[in-house]
Design a protein around this motif. Sequence first.
Motif, PDB file in Angstrom:
ATOM      1  N   UNK A 134      41.362  53.914  38.236  1.00 42.59           N
ATOM      2  CA  UNK A 134      41.637  52.622  39.054  1.00 42.59           C
ATOM      3  C   UNK A 134      41.445  52.992  40.425  1.00 42.59           C
ATOM      4  N   UNK A 135      41.948  54.336  41.019  1.00 44.13           N
ATOM      5  CA  UNK A 135      41.492  54.447  42.505  1.00 44.13           C
ATOM      6  C   UNK A 135      40.119  54.767  42.691  1.00 44.13           C
ATOM      7  N   UNK A 136      39.486  55.425  41.552  1.00 44.98           N
ATOM      8  CA  UNK A 136      37.961  55.585  41.752  1.00 44.98           C
ATOM      9  C   UNK A 136      37.277  54.183  41.738  1.00 44.98           C
ATOM     10  N   UNK A 163      47.655  40.930  34.803  1.00 49.01           N
ATOM     11  CA  UNK A 163      46.484  40.432  35.193  1.00 49.01           C
ATOM     12  C   UNK A 163      46.612  39.053  35.594  1.00 49.01           C
ATOM     13  N   UNK A 164      47.546  38.169  34.874  1.00 50.24           N
ATOM     14  CA  UNK A 164      47.647  36.855  35.292  1.00 50.24           C
ATOM     15  C   UNK A 164      48.268  36.713  36.830  1.00 50.24           C
ATOM     16  N   UNK A 165      48.992  37.485  37.222  1.00 50.10           N
ATOM     17  CA  UNK A 165      49.517  37.525  38.669  1.00 50.10           C
ATOM     18  C   UNK A 165      48.633  37.844  39.606  1.00 50.10           C
ATOM     19  N   UNK A 170      26.906  40.766  46.072  1.00 51.25           N
ATOM     20  CA  UNK A 170      27.686  42.180  45.700  1.00 51.25           C
ATOM     21  C   UNK A 170      29.109  42.221  45.827  1.00 51.25           C
ATOM     22  N   UNK A 171      29.770  41.304  46.492  1.00 47.49           N
ATOM     23  CA  UNK A 171      31.208  41.169  46.853  1.00 47.49           C
ATOM     24  C   UNK A 171      31.753  40.623  45.509  1.00 47.49           C
ATOM     25  N   UNK A 172      30.989  39.334  44.959  1.00 47.16           N
ATOM     26  CA  UNK A 172      31.566  38.711  43.906  1.00 47.16           C
ATOM     27  C   UNK A 172      31.445  39.587  42.546  1.00 47.16           C
ATOM     28  N   UNK A 173      30.313  40.357  42.683  1.00 48.98           N
ATOM     29  CA  UNK A 173      30.144  41.173  41.536  1.00 48.98           C
ATOM     30  C   UNK A 173      31.268  42.196  41.312  1.00 48.98           C
ATOM     31  N   UNK A 202      35.950  44.351  38.515  1.00 45.43           N
ATOM     32  CA  UNK A 202      37.499  44.877  38.486  1.00 45.43           C
ATOM     33  C   UNK A 202      38.009  44.068  37.576  1.00 45.43           C
ATOM     34  N   UNK A 203      37.971  42.595  37.738  1.00 43.57           N
ATOM     35  CA  UNK A 203      38.720  41.863  36.589  1.00 43.57           C
ATOM     36  C   UNK A 203      38.244  42.465  34.974  1.00 43.57           C
ATOM     37  N   UNK A 204      36.997  42.681  34.885  1.00 46.98           N
ATOM     38  CA  UNK A 204      36.555  43.193  33.697  1.00 46.98           C
ATOM     39  C   UNK A 204      37.203  44.592  33.212  1.00 46.98           C
ATOM     40  N   UNK A 205      37.370  45.285  34.304  1.00 48.25           N
ATOM     41  CA  UNK A 205      37.876  46.759  33.945  1.00 48.25           C
ATOM     42  C   UNK A 205      39.325  46.754  33.665  1.00 48.25           C
TER      43      UNK A 205
END
Length: 160
Positions: A23-25, A103-105, A129-132, A137-140
């Motif tokens: 996560x930090x990576x 995730x919901x929060x 790039x920003x939206x990707x 992040x959401x996928x991870x």
Amino acid sequence: MTNLPLPVPVPRTSRRRLVLESYLGFALFALLTMVLPPLFRAQGWPNFLVPVAVLPLAIMVIRCSYRLLQPQRLGIADGADAMLDERQLLLRGRAYLNAYRVLGLLIMLGLLYISLAADQGWPMPHGYPAWNLLYMAALLLSLTLPSALLAWTEPDPPAD
């Protein structure tokens, strides 16, 4: 019917280190992906050097996330419901519930920020790039958060 191999015990500190690295990576990868292109352009360096600069970090995040996708490799029991005892089923169910709550929060806070940012003129993601990065992040999080919560909270295996 095939039996899954028994999970190999992994110490809690190793599991927690893996969660933090993942996560930090990713957070560092996202930051560098957004910050480096303008810096490279200011120096007159070609844009193809940006992926080369963040590639080792991306490989580390992928490696850590892949291990989180396979909880049995972390010593966490995983498999079909019939193969788990009641405690393991309860822990897995609780991890999924907590992961979906987190995730919901995060999604609700993100939507709240975007709605306020649109009215107040705060910085907002713009451009592909920003939206990707937000999508990645959401996928991870959606794929690894239940295993990460189990890896973080499960106690150390008993000493033999």
